[in-house]
Design an enzyme around this catalytic site. Structure first.
Site, PDB file in Angstrom:
ATOM      1  CE  LYS A 116      40.571 -11.945  56.068  1.00  0.00           C
ATOM      2  NZ  LYS A 116      40.638 -12.529  54.730  1.00  0.00           N
ATOM      3  CD  GLU A 200      49.454  -9.712  61.631  1.00  0.00           C
ATOM      4  OE1 GLU A 200      49.927  -8.771  60.954  1.00  0.00           O
ATOM      5  OE2 GLU A 200      48.755 -10.608  61.148  1.00  0.00           O
ATOM      6  CG  HIS A 235      42.994  -0.183  53.709  1.00  0.00           C
ATOM      7  ND1 HIS A 235      44.223  -0.769  53.942  1.00  0.00           N
ATOM      8  CD2 HIS A 235      42.687   0.509  54.841  1.00  0.00           C
ATOM      9  CE1 HIS A 235      44.608  -0.467  55.171  1.00  0.00           C
ATOM     10  NE2 HIS A 235      43.709   0.312  55.733  1.00  0.00           N
ATOM     11  NE  ARG A 292      38.671  -9.969  45.104  1.00  0.00           N
ATOM     12  CZ  ARG A 292      39.183  -9.622  46.286  1.00  0.00           C
ATOM     13  NH1 ARG A 292      38.798 -10.273  47.365  1.00  0.00           N
ATOM     14  NH2 ARG A 292      40.061  -8.651  46.388  1.00  0.00           N
TER      15      ARG A 292
HETATM   16  C1  MV4 Z   1      49.826  -4.976  58.194  1.00  0.00           C
HETATM   17  C2  MV4 Z   1      50.598  -3.803  57.985  1.00  0.00           C
HETATM   18  C3  MV4 Z   1      51.770  -3.671  58.711  1.00  0.00           C
HETATM   19  N1  MV4 Z   1      52.125  -4.623  59.603  1.00  0.00           N
HETATM   20  N2  MV4 Z   1      50.226  -5.884  59.093  1.00  0.00           N
HETATM   21  C4  MV4 Z   1      46.075  -3.614  55.573  1.00  0.00           C
HETATM   22  C5  MV4 Z   1      44.889  -4.386  55.128  1.00  0.00           C
HETATM   23  C6  MV4 Z   1      45.128  -5.800  55.469  1.00  0.00           C
HETATM   24  N3  MV4 Z   1      45.053  -6.596  54.285  1.00  0.00           N
HETATM   25  C7  MV4 Z   1      46.465  -5.855  56.101  1.00  0.00           C
HETATM   26  N4  MV4 Z   1      46.997  -4.542  56.107  1.00  0.00           N
HETATM   27  C8  MV4 Z   1      48.203  -4.262  56.685  1.00  0.00           C
HETATM   28  N5  MV4 Z   1      48.680  -5.174  57.547  1.00  0.00           N
HETATM   29  C9  MV4 Z   1      51.353  -5.697  59.769  1.00  0.00           C
HETATM   30  N6  MV4 Z   1      51.710  -6.604  60.686  1.00  0.00           N
HETATM   31  C10 MV4 Z   1      50.158  -2.868  57.072  1.00  0.00           C
HETATM   32  C11 MV4 Z   1      48.941  -3.092  56.419  1.00  0.00           C
HETATM   33  C12 MV4 Z   1      48.547  -2.071  55.510  1.00  0.00           C
HETATM   34  C13 MV4 Z   1      48.462  -2.323  54.141  1.00  0.00           C
HETATM   35  C14 MV4 Z   1      48.686  -3.564  53.587  1.00  0.00           C
HETATM   36  C15 MV4 Z   1      48.591  -3.787  52.234  1.00  0.00           C
HETATM   37  C16 MV4 Z   1      48.260  -2.740  51.395  1.00  0.00           C
HETATM   38  C17 MV4 Z   1      48.027  -1.497  51.911  1.00  0.00           C
HETATM   39  C18 MV4 Z   1      48.124  -1.265  53.279  1.00  0.00           C
HETATM   40  C19 MV4 Z   1      47.895   0.007  53.786  1.00  0.00           C
HETATM   41  C20 MV4 Z   1      47.974   0.249  55.115  1.00  0.00           C
HETATM   42  C21 MV4 Z   1      48.303  -0.806  55.978  1.00  0.00           C
END
Ligand code: MV4
Length: 517
Positions: A116, A200, A235, A292
């Site tokens: 990442k 972040e 998630h 994917r």
């Molecule tokens: C974040 C965020 C808020 N702020 N990054 C969750 C899994 C990973 N793919 C990244 N994720 C997140 N990153 C920042 N800076 C909130 C999430 C997140 C989230 C993102 C996409 C779909 C569902 C989620 C559920 C909780 C938190």
């Protein structure tokens, strides 16, 4: 075009890939574990090879067994589907080194997006907006505190090797940072064998919007528009749609160009997805790229008219994409509900057993991508997703109505499923307005799973239980008639009684409820 393809997967996605093969005149080869000997994906394919016992670590995750099966069956290419081996750089490399075609990106592109922090660096280099934060792993809490002060709390600690939310910690104030860093490191080490963590700014209340890209081997990369995936729990996405109510044509073009830049920077080929957070002000931030085919690809297929799996195969065979970006425009609205063997009324507890009866919805604008049938045994070895119900309609309102109708047609007996949960979401006022973001479902869940009147069978059981409880407490099998004694021992169906007697039941129940015997 190659003439034979091995599908290194199971369930609905294996069936989906068999369908693409058949339409293209490609011979399909399924693989199966002991648990899947009679599974639909095996029967639908032209050929099938047994690869081991039920646990995926001994079957679907065994790269060398998959390669051997491909050679034995004379397959020239391998499609990994999603999950299992689909994003393992070493597998993509092994397939290539064995002289077979991997239907997916080059191993180098999987590697570039796998870390990442590396993906963030790559995105920044390509002029792709990312959430403010670090691009390299934190060394200690002091460094983390210094950086957090720069853009202010709350901040989010993330595992460099992560994805999917593992090793993530929200930190609301300075005092929590050191402890959270330790916890995130431990979780990251456990989950990925790598304790590198970066920080972040925490984006509050964003949507999860992702862009589908498709690129051929000749440098032609296209964006196929966005999918709105905010309806998720822990998630796990539950519902996806295309397009997103939050994305205007201008934003779509901009995010699409951004995703294409990120993909080209990674040397990407084939189908891939760039994940973004879209905040309440309409700013978007690249999160990561999924290298994917995704579960939710059908909603993009339905609004663009482009068969993603067919194009994956044609791209892998070296064909050129014949479309220009201007020709791609979403039309209408598509929604997908993931039908899982989970019990929403019981905290989404996995449900197992035999599907005694399955009735699949049909009719205008309805698509079913499934991997089970009446008689299928649903166990605990694999993912609980049984099928996807996908609808298309000219606009969102009609798509929601159509999904509701299709869900009403769906009948599954023998196991619990997510069907009733989806019905409730389609009825939810906020969902119908499109007022969703990544925390929406978890906040709304109590009212979604908690208020549905029980079905007739459950009501009958509840009445029977109440009668038994009454008998246990009072020694009487039935209620007194206007306070007099029992009718002699048998509970009679209430509908057999005269109105006066029914009143007596009510009165007795009220007396009991207020503790007045
Ligand atoms: C974040 C965020 C808020 N702020 N990054 C969750 C899994 C990973 N793919 C990244 N994720 C997140 N990153 C920042 N800076 C909130 C999430 C997140 C989230 C993102 C996409 C779909 C569902 C989620 C559920 C909780 C938190």
């Amino acid at each position: 075009m190659f003439s034979s393809l091995l599908i290194a997967n199971r369930g609905e996605i294996a069936v989906r890939i068999v369908r693409a093969c058949r339409e293209l005149g490609i011979r399909s080869v399924a693989v199966y574990s002991d648990a899947d000997a009679r599974a639909p994906h095996v029967r639908e394919a032209d050929d099938a090879v047994h690869i081991g016992p039920a646990p995926s670590a001994e079957s679907y995750l065994r790269g060398e067994k998959i390669i051997a099966a491909a050679k034995r069956a004379g397959a020239e290419a391998i499609h990994p589907g999603y999950g299992f081996l689909s994003e393992r750089e070493w597998f993509a490399r092994l397939v290539r080194d064995e002289g077979l075609i991997f239907v997916g990106p080059p191993p180098e592109a999987i590697a570039a997006m796998g870390s990442k922090t590396a993906a963030r660096q790559l995105a920044i280099g390509a002029g792709v907006p990312v959430v403010p934060g670090t691009t390299s792993a934190l060394t200690d809490a002091t460094e983390a505190e210094r950086i957090a002060e720069q853009f202010g709390y709350p901040v989010l600690l993330k595992a460099a090797a992560g994805g999917g939310g593992k090793g993530m910690r929200v930190v609301r104030e300075r005092g929590e940072l050191a402890g959270a860093l330790d916890a995130a490191r431990r979780e990251a080490k456990n989950a990925f064998g790598d304790d590198a963590v970066y920080v972040e700014k925490y984006i509050v209340g964003p949507r999860h919007v992702e862009i589908q890209v498709l690129g051929d081997q000749h440098g032609h990369m296209l964006s196929l528009g966005e999918r709105e995936c905010s309806v998720q729990r822990r998630h796990q996405k539950m519902i996806e749609e295309a397009p997103s109510v939050a994305v205007s044509p201008e934003l779509r073009r901009e995010m699409g160009e951004t995703a294409v830049r990120a993909a080209l920077a990674a040397g990407y080929v084939n189908a891939g997805t760039c994940e973004f957070l879209l905040d309440q002000e309409g700013r978007y931030y690249f999160l990561e790229m999924n290298t994917r085919l995704q579960v939710e690809h059908p909603v993009t297929e339905l609004v663009t008219g482009i068969d993603l799996v067919q194009w994956q195969l044609r791209i892998a065979a070296g064909e050129r994409l014949p479309f220009t970006q201007e020709e791609i425009e979403p039309r209408g609205w598509a929604i997908e509900c993931r039908i899982t063997s989970e019990d929403p009324a019981n905290g989404f507890l996995p449900s197992t057993g035999r599907i005694e009866y399955l009735h699949i919805p049909t009719g205008p604008g309805v698509r079913w991508d499934g991997g089970v049938e009446t008689g299928s045994e649903v166990g605990l070895h694999y993912d609980p997703m049984l099928a996807k119900l996908i609808v298309w309609a000219p606009d969102r309102e009609r798509a929601v109505a159509r999904m509701h109708r299709a869900l009403l047609e769906l009948t599954v007996h023998g196991i619990e499923t997510s069907r009733d949960f989806h019905l409730r979401v389609m009825e939810d006022e906020e969902f119908r307005r499109g007022a969703i973001e990544i925390q929406w479902l978890e906040r709304r869940l109590p009212s979604i799973v908690g208020t549905r009147p029980p079905d007739a069978g459950v009501q009958v059981a509840a009445i029977a239980a109440a009668l038994l409880a009454h008998r246990d407490r009072t020694g009487r099998a039935s209620m007194p008639q206007n306070g007099s004694s029992s009718n002699g021992g048998t509970a009679t169906a209430q509908t057999d009684r005269a109105p006066a007697a029914r009143d007596a039941w009510k009165q007795a129940a009220r007396r009991e409820a207020v503790g007045d015997r």
